[in-house]
Design a protein around this motif. Sequence first.
Motif, PDB file in Angstrom:
ATOM      1  N   MET A   1      29.444  51.863  73.850  1.00  0.00           N
ATOM      2  CA  MET A   1      29.709  50.560  73.276  1.00  0.00           C
ATOM      3  C   MET A   1      30.995  50.011  73.893  1.00  0.00           C
ATOM      4  SD  MET A   1      28.417  48.508  71.250  1.00  0.00           S
ATOM      5  CE  MET A   1      28.087  47.992  69.644  1.00  0.00           C
ATOM      6  N   PRO A   2      30.974  48.808  74.428  1.00  0.00           N
ATOM      7  CA  PRO A   2      32.184  48.247  75.015  1.00  0.00           C
ATOM      8  C   PRO A   2      33.218  47.922  73.948  1.00  0.00           C
ATOM      9  CG  PRO A   2      30.420  46.640  75.049  1.00  0.00           C
ATOM     10  CD  PRO A   2      29.829  47.930  74.565  1.00  0.00           C
ATOM     11  N   ARG A   3      34.476  48.123  74.290  1.00  0.00           N
ATOM     12  CA  ARG A   3      35.559  47.843  73.340  1.00  0.00           C
ATOM     13  C   ARG A   3      36.238  46.526  73.605  1.00  0.00           C
ATOM     14  NH1 ARG A   3      38.157  53.709  72.140  1.00  0.00           N
ATOM     15  NH2 ARG A   3      36.174  54.714  71.853  1.00  0.00           N
ATOM     16  N   SER A   4      35.936  45.923  74.747  1.00  0.00           N
ATOM     17  CA  SER A   4      36.505  44.610  75.050  1.00  0.00           C
ATOM     18  C   SER A   4      35.414  43.754  75.681  1.00  0.00           C
ATOM     19  CB  SER A   4      37.690  44.744  76.009  1.00  0.00           C
ATOM     20  OG  SER A   4      37.233  45.169  77.263  1.00  0.00           O
ATOM     21  N   ALA A   5      35.695  42.490  75.858  1.00  0.00           N
ATOM     22  CA  ALA A   5      34.695  41.585  76.433  1.00  0.00           C
ATOM     23  C   ALA A   5      34.492  41.845  77.922  1.00  0.00           C
ATOM     24  CB  ALA A   5      35.124  40.133  76.208  1.00  0.00           C
ATOM     25  N   GLY A   6      35.361  42.645  78.550  1.00  0.00           N
ATOM     26  CA  GLY A   6      35.242  42.886  79.977  1.00  0.00           C
ATOM     27  C   GLY A   6      33.972  43.612  80.383  1.00  0.00           C
ATOM     28  N   GLY A   7      33.435  44.482  79.550  1.00  0.00           N
ATOM     29  CA  GLY A   7      32.257  45.245  79.921  1.00  0.00           C
ATOM     30  C   GLY A   7      30.997  44.849  79.190  1.00  0.00           C
ATOM     31  N   ILE A   8      31.055  43.785  78.423  1.00  0.00           N
ATOM     32  CA  ILE A   8      29.911  43.460  77.571  1.00  0.00           C
ATOM     33  C   ILE A   8      28.707  42.991  78.395  1.00  0.00           C
ATOM     34  CG2 ILE A   8      30.362  41.033  77.026  1.00  0.00           C
ATOM     35  CD1 ILE A   8      29.940  41.981  74.049  1.00  0.00           C
ATOM     36  N   HIS A   9      28.959  42.255  79.469  1.00  0.00           N
ATOM     37  CA  HIS A   9      27.841  41.760  80.280  1.00  0.00           C
ATOM     38  C   HIS A   9      27.160  42.897  81.035  1.00  0.00           C
ATOM     39  CE1 HIS A   9      28.674  37.630  79.345  1.00  0.00           C
ATOM     40  NE2 HIS A   9      29.953  37.823  79.644  1.00  0.00           N
ATOM     41  N   SER A  10      27.959  43.810  81.596  1.00  0.00           N
ATOM     42  CA  SER A  10      27.343  44.931  82.312  1.00  0.00           C
ATOM     43  C   SER A  10      26.619  45.866  81.348  1.00  0.00           C
ATOM     44  CB  SER A  10      28.383  45.687  83.128  1.00  0.00           C
ATOM     45  OG  SER A  10      29.349  46.264  82.296  1.00  0.00           O
ATOM     46  N   SER A  11      27.147  46.075  80.156  1.00  0.00           N
ATOM     47  CA  SER A  11      26.449  46.937  79.204  1.00  0.00           C
ATOM     48  C   SER A  11      25.145  46.279  78.735  1.00  0.00           C
ATOM     49  CB  SER A  11      27.341  47.274  78.017  1.00  0.00           C
ATOM     50  OG  SER A  11      27.632  46.126  77.264  1.00  0.00           O
TER      51      SER A  11
END
Length: 88
Positions: free
Chosen positions: A1-11
């Motif tokens: 689960m991503p903890r910031s918005a930086g990885g949300i699109h790739s996840s």
Amino acid sequence: MPRSAGGIHSSWRHGWAVGDAVALPLRGEGWPAEAAAARVAPRFRSRRALRWAMEHLQVEWPIDLMLQSGAMQRIAEQSYFHRQGMRV
């Protein structure tokens, strides 16, 4: 689960890819699940190469030479030891 918005699109993208990798073979379409998951999983080749370069190719001697040059010593003397506002 991503903890910031930086990885949300790739996840999000990888979650859909893995979901397709599992669902398509169950429906009788596409690749076997393991092959499809391996095909869409990130390999991070460039990140690994950059990390290796930072660990093995980093040298400090050019910076040390530059800091020991006469020009840099004069710049340091002017910036650290020059008294501003006092004119003789």
